[in-house]
Design a protein around this motif. Structure first.
Motif, PDB file in Angstrom:
ATOM      1  N   PRO A  29      39.852  42.071  30.335  1.00  0.00           N
ATOM      2  CA  PRO A  29      41.481  42.583  30.246  1.00  0.00           C
ATOM      3  C   PRO A  29      41.693  43.844  31.138  1.00  0.00           C
ATOM      4  O   PRO A  29      42.283  44.015  31.924  1.00  0.00           O
ATOM      5  N   ARG A  30      41.108  44.626  30.611  1.00  0.00           N
ATOM      6  CA  ARG A  30      41.223  46.207  30.761  1.00  0.00           C
ATOM      7  C   ARG A  30      40.851  46.504  32.192  1.00  0.00           C
ATOM      8  O   ARG A  30      41.741  46.915  33.133  1.00  0.00           O
ATOM      9  N   ASP A  31      39.736  45.968  32.741  1.00  0.00           N
ATOM     10  CA  ASP A  31      39.128  46.019  33.903  1.00  0.00           C
ATOM     11  C   ASP A  31      39.864  45.356  34.926  1.00  0.00           C
ATOM     12  O   ASP A  31      40.301  45.802  36.001  1.00  0.00           O
ATOM     13  N   LEU A  32      40.454  44.051  34.522  1.00  0.00           N
ATOM     14  CA  LEU A  32      41.194  43.248  35.319  1.00  0.00           C
ATOM     15  C   LEU A  32      42.706  43.972  35.798  1.00  0.00           C
ATOM     16  O   LEU A  32      42.831  44.094  36.793  1.00  0.00           O
ATOM     17  N   ALA A  33      43.091  44.380  34.474  1.00  0.00           N
ATOM     18  CA  ALA A  33      44.461  44.890  34.905  1.00  0.00           C
ATOM     19  C   ALA A  33      44.395  46.305  35.819  1.00  0.00           C
ATOM     20  O   ALA A  33      45.175  46.577  36.460  1.00  0.00           O
ATOM     21  N   ASP A  34      43.417  47.278  35.469  1.00  0.00           N
ATOM     22  CA  ASP A  34      43.251  48.288  36.410  1.00  0.00           C
ATOM     23  C   ASP A  34      43.061  47.891  37.880  1.00  0.00           C
ATOM     24  O   ASP A  34      43.464  48.535  38.689  1.00  0.00           O
ATOM     25  N   GLY A  46      43.945  36.558  38.726  1.00  0.00           N
ATOM     26  CA  GLY A  46      42.899  37.070  37.738  1.00  0.00           C
ATOM     27  C   GLY A  46      42.537  35.969  36.596  1.00  0.00           C
ATOM     28  O   GLY A  46      43.224  35.257  36.351  1.00  0.00           O
ATOM     29  N   ILE A  47      41.243  36.057  36.507  1.00  0.00           N
ATOM     30  CA  ILE A  47      40.557  35.299  35.609  1.00  0.00           C
ATOM     31  C   ILE A  47      39.914  36.295  34.398  1.00  0.00           C
ATOM     32  O   ILE A  47      39.192  36.820  34.918  1.00  0.00           O
ATOM     33  N   LEU A  48      40.341  35.700  33.165  1.00  0.00           N
ATOM     34  CA  LEU A  48      39.799  36.661  32.176  1.00  0.00           C
ATOM     35  C   LEU A  48      38.386  36.002  31.662  1.00  0.00           C
ATOM     36  O   LEU A  48      38.345  35.009  31.523  1.00  0.00           O
TER      37      LEU A  48
END
Length: 97
Positions: A29-34, A46-48
């Protein structure tokens, strides 16, 4: 084209060099959002990753999420992948029967 990056730093470099029109991003989650913020205004799907052992350790990817993306946004690639899978299955079935 398809590019695979094994982390955020590499992914950012690939985006800068490839200048894509769309991104399929798979991350925690954090890496995807950033990453989504960093590549704006490029559209990102995005796929978590599943995190059964806690924060971004020993993660799992549900491949059907990737297939679902391809089916919706790149049906040409999805169809090609399905056709190739059927071809391979038929080939191996002949070899083992």
């Amino acid at each position: 084209y398809v590019y695979v990056a094994t982390g955020g730093t590499i992914a950012r470099r690939v985006v800068k060099e490839a200048n894509p029109t769309m991104i399929l991003a798979v991350a925690c989650p954090r890496d995807l959002a950033d990453g989504m913020v960093d590549v704006y205004p490029i559209p990102v799907f995005g796929i978590l990753l599943d995190r059964p052992k806690g924060p971004c350790f020993d993660t799992h990817l549900k491949l059907y999420d990737v297939f679902d993306f391809l089916k919706k946004f790149r049906p040409d690639v999805y169809r090609e992948m399905i056709d190739k899978a059927k071809e391979l299955a038929s080939k191996y079935e002949k070899n083992y029967n």
